[in-house]
Design a protein around this motif. Structure first.
Motif, mmCIF file in Angstrom:
data_model
loop_
_atom_site.group_PDB
_atom_site.id
_atom_site.type_symbol
_atom_site.label_atom_id
_atom_site.label_comp_id
_atom_site.label_asym_id
_atom_site.label_seq_id
_atom_site.Cartn_x
_atom_site.Cartn_y
_atom_site.Cartn_z
ATOM 1 N N GLN A 30 0.793 -1.229 0.000
ATOM 2 C CA GLN A 30 0.000 0.000 0.000
ATOM 3 C C GLN A 30 0.826 1.281 0.000
ATOM 4 N N GLY A 31 1.989 1.224 0.600
ATOM 5 C CA GLY A 31 2.775 2.454 0.748
ATOM 6 C C GLY A 31 2.316 3.227 1.971
ATOM 7 N N VAL A 32 3.088 4.251 2.340
ATOM 8 C CA VAL A 32 2.857 4.925 3.614
ATOM 9 C C VAL A 32 1.512 5.649 3.680
ATOM 10 N N SER A 33 1.055 6.194 2.548
ATOM 11 C CA SER A 33 -0.256 6.871 2.575
ATOM 12 C C SER A 33 -1.267 6.130 1.707
ATOM 13 N N PHE A 34 -1.028 4.834 1.482
ATOM 14 C CA PHE A 34 -1.924 3.987 0.695
ATOM 15 C C PHE A 34 -2.001 4.429 -0.766
ATOM 16 N N GLY A 89 5.465 1.927 -22.919
ATOM 17 C CA GLY A 89 6.688 1.145 -22.711
ATOM 18 C C GLY A 89 7.665 1.870 -21.784
ATOM 19 N N ILE A 90 7.800 3.172 -21.956
ATOM 20 C CA ILE A 90 8.686 3.943 -21.072
ATOM 21 C C ILE A 90 8.159 3.909 -19.642
ATOM 22 N N GLY A 91 6.856 4.124 -19.493
ATOM 23 C CA GLY A 91 6.265 4.116 -18.148
ATOM 24 C C GLY A 91 6.464 2.773 -17.454
ATOM 25 N N ILE A 92 6.274 1.690 -18.195
ATOM 26 C CA ILE A 92 6.439 0.352 -17.621
ATOM 27 C C ILE A 92 7.915 0.068 -17.330
ATOM 28 N N ALA A 93 8.788 0.449 -18.254
ATOM 29 C CA ALA A 93 10.227 0.227 -18.039
ATOM 30 C C ALA A 93 10.707 0.985 -16.801
ATOM 31 N N ASN A 94 10.267 2.223 -16.648
ATOM 32 C CA ASN A 94 10.656 3.007 -15.465
ATOM 33 C C ASN A 94 10.197 2.317 -14.189
ATOM 34 N N MET A 95 8.973 1.813 -14.218
ATOM 35 C CA MET A 95 8.448 1.114 -13.041
ATOM 36 C C MET A 95 9.248 -0.153 -12.762
ATOM 37 N N ILE A 96 9.557 -0.914 -13.805
ATOM 38 C CA ILE A 96 10.341 -2.154 -13.623
ATOM 39 C C ILE A 96 11.710 -1.821 -13.021
ATOM 40 N N ASN A 97 12.332 -0.741 -13.501
ATOM 41 C CA ASN A 97 13.635 -0.338 -12.952
ATOM 42 C C ASN A 97 13.557 -0.066 -11.451
ATOM 43 N N LEU A 98 12.453 0.502 -11.008
ATOM 44 C CA LEU A 98 12.327 0.866 -9.599
ATOM 45 C C LEU A 98 11.871 -0.301 -8.738
ATOM 46 N N VAL A 99 10.939 -1.080 -9.236
ATOM 47 C CA VAL A 99 10.237 -2.063 -8.407
ATOM 48 C C VAL A 99 10.715 -3.491 -8.681
ATOM 49 N N ASN A 100 11.245 -3.719 -9.864
ATOM 50 C CA ASN A 100 11.832 -5.009 -10.235
ATOM 51 C C ASN A 100 10.913 -6.190 -9.910
ATOM 52 N N PRO A 101 9.682 -6.174 -10.465
ATOM 53 C CA PRO A 101 8.741 -7.257 -10.182
ATOM 54 C C PRO A 101 8.964 -8.470 -11.104
ATOM 55 N N GLU A 102 8.384 -9.582 -10.710
ATOM 56 C CA GLU A 102 8.506 -10.781 -11.544
ATOM 57 C C GLU A 102 7.630 -10.714 -12.782
ATOM 58 N N VAL A 144 6.204 4.103 -5.343
ATOM 59 C CA VAL A 144 6.705 3.391 -4.175
ATOM 60 C C VAL A 144 6.133 3.958 -2.871
ATOM 61 N N ASN A 145 5.711 5.214 -2.904
ATOM 62 C CA ASN A 145 5.052 5.870 -1.760
ATOM 63 C C ASN A 145 5.816 5.664 -0.444
#
Lengths: 309, 309
Positions: A144-148, A237-250, B247-248
């Motif tokens: 959820q993150g700190v403020s959901f 694709g850029i938005g998803i790639a940026n997210m993958i770089n940060l969150v590195n999900p499966e 990431v919040n």
């Protein structure tokens, strides 16, 4: 038994399901712009569903911004709802525990437990429909993150000074790649290309152009549709790639109306994500289509059944 | 006792510390472009530090890309190292457990336990120095991601088709806001403004311009430095806002050479993040300067002391 409510921009689905998130009954009502008449319809269905069943809890999925702790929906696109404490209202009416969560988070949970993400422990769910929303599922739980507010990918900026978004900023992913943005872009594009198939499929009426029509024209190899689509895939694709770089999900699971374009979306998208993302992170991440008919409802049932009472 | 090694682009710090991450001794050696002579120097310090102490483990911080599981550094900017299995090499030499982790992750852990983030449970650590790196600390632990690549904010794209990055892509945060990028941008800018203070501070030698000189000119109210800096803060603000949306976290801790600009950096940056980020997420997140002298060393000591042996 549990009741799940999925509040969408135009319609709301209410479902009765069991603790294994199997849906037994569903009903769809319009999401009214005014809250009180909407509540009357919602109450009557919940009452109907709970007539001869023992209901243990109700879980409500809604588009953000909302606060799960207080159970308040702050505002809702296309609706005149403002700061409605839906959790408290429904709790008091039915004397049952009620949960409110972001719809993309619940859809992600649904896909993680019963859908495309059954075999992975972390996934990012992305819905590309009228708007763009996201939810991050970590170890089979909503992160959820700190403020959901975690997972808010729709308002990450991928083109500074780009087109204006409903949120007031420019160049958000939602302003470039949502169903609404695709339709808008196509409407602008046909001005210069009045012979495009897009316009013909819309019955020559510019205002009737939708993202669905753009995809239909794309299927028929329309050049203009290809141009519009290429840009959509590029920024998504850029938005998803940026997210993958940060969150590195499966896994990235994509749902929502625009995902119905299927291979027309996923093939170029995977290519761009590979080009734009951090190599190791991208190589460890599958990008797939959502599997469930209504991931949000399934997620809401799971969420309700997991909640301590 | 534990030994921490922080491998930087030009110098490597080796420290002896206790299980509370208190540093007892440190030594700095140059990070040599060739791996073997570097290893000789490193071995001699480790041997020296462990002469009359009982060392329980060694923890190595290095810039990515690397693989903590196999303990391999794949490559390193400015170095000719390729696929060096540093974990195994050091383990075999000293017969001690050795850990390898991304330097930004370890710096984040250090700040989380002993520094600016002592009182929060989640934070994102961002280092803005020659390059840009990041690490996400969740519940006081490094969040590694599925392939150990989480937190890679430096290569999120914030300006499609922007300046070329060392990674081969265009418009990465690192290509716009790192120390190297700031220097490059200033060198270009002084061509048109040969009377700028920036050039004077660099002894009239364009190639001698550094990010530090730009900050010095900024302190003296140089117009050109202000222009360069404004753009740096703008893109860094977008990168941070995008990360906060996804990431919040409770806190963003910024370290690295560029963070030494202090209020000149933090004031405009906080403003841009507020403008560009999701309101609730941004309002829940403090953006602060790193507190520790060497967050990476402290984090590496903590990491070593926590590791099961």
């Amino acid at each position: 038994m549990f009741i799940a409510v999925d509040i969408g921009g135009t319609k709301t689905e209410v479902a009765l399901g069991d603790k294994k998130a199997r849906v037994l009954r569903t009903k769809i009502i319009p999401t009214k712009a005014d809250f009180t008449p909407f509540l009357v319809s919602l109450f009557s269905i919940i009452a109907d569903f709970s007539r001869d069943k023992k209901i243990k809890g109700i879980s409500i999925a809604a588009p953000g911004p909302l606060d799960p702790q207080s159970g308040t929906i702050f505002s809702s696109p296309n609706l005149r709802w403002r700061n409605v404490c839906i959790k408290k209202i429904v709790e008091e009416r039915f004397n049952l525990p009620v949960l409110l969560e972001n719809d993309a988070n619940l859809a992600g949970l649904g896909e993680s437990i019963c859908g495309a993400g059954k075999d992975v422990s972390s996934l990012f769910y992305l819905t590309v429909s009228t708007g763009i929303g996201g939810g991050f599922i970590l170890d089979k739980e909503i992160y959820q993150g700190v403020s959901f507010d975690a997972g808010e990918i729709g308002h990450t900026v991928v083109l500074p000074d780009g087109p204006l978004c409903n949120c007031g900023k420019r160049g958000c992913l939602e302003a470039l790649c949502s169903g609404r943005a695709i339709a808008k872009k196509a409407r602008q594009a046909v001005r210069k290309h009045p012979h495009s198939l897009i316009l013909r499929l819309a019955g020559k009426r510019r205002e009737a152009i939708t993202a669905q029509i753009v995809v239909e024209a794309l299927r028929q190899n329309d050049k203009l549709a290809q141009q519009v689509w290429q840009e959509v895939c590029y920024f998504l694709g850029i938005g998803i790639a940026n997210m993958i770089n940060l969150v590195n999900p499966e896994m990235v699971v994509i749902g929502g109306g625009v995902s119905k374009a299927g291979v027309l979306l996923f093939k170029p998208l995977r290519k761009i994500v590979r080009e734009m993302g951090w190599e190791r992170a991208v190589n460890s991440c599958r990008i797939v289509k959502a599997k469930l008919k209504n991931s949000g409802i399934v997620g809401a049932l799971i969420y309700a059944s997991r909640s301590p009472r």
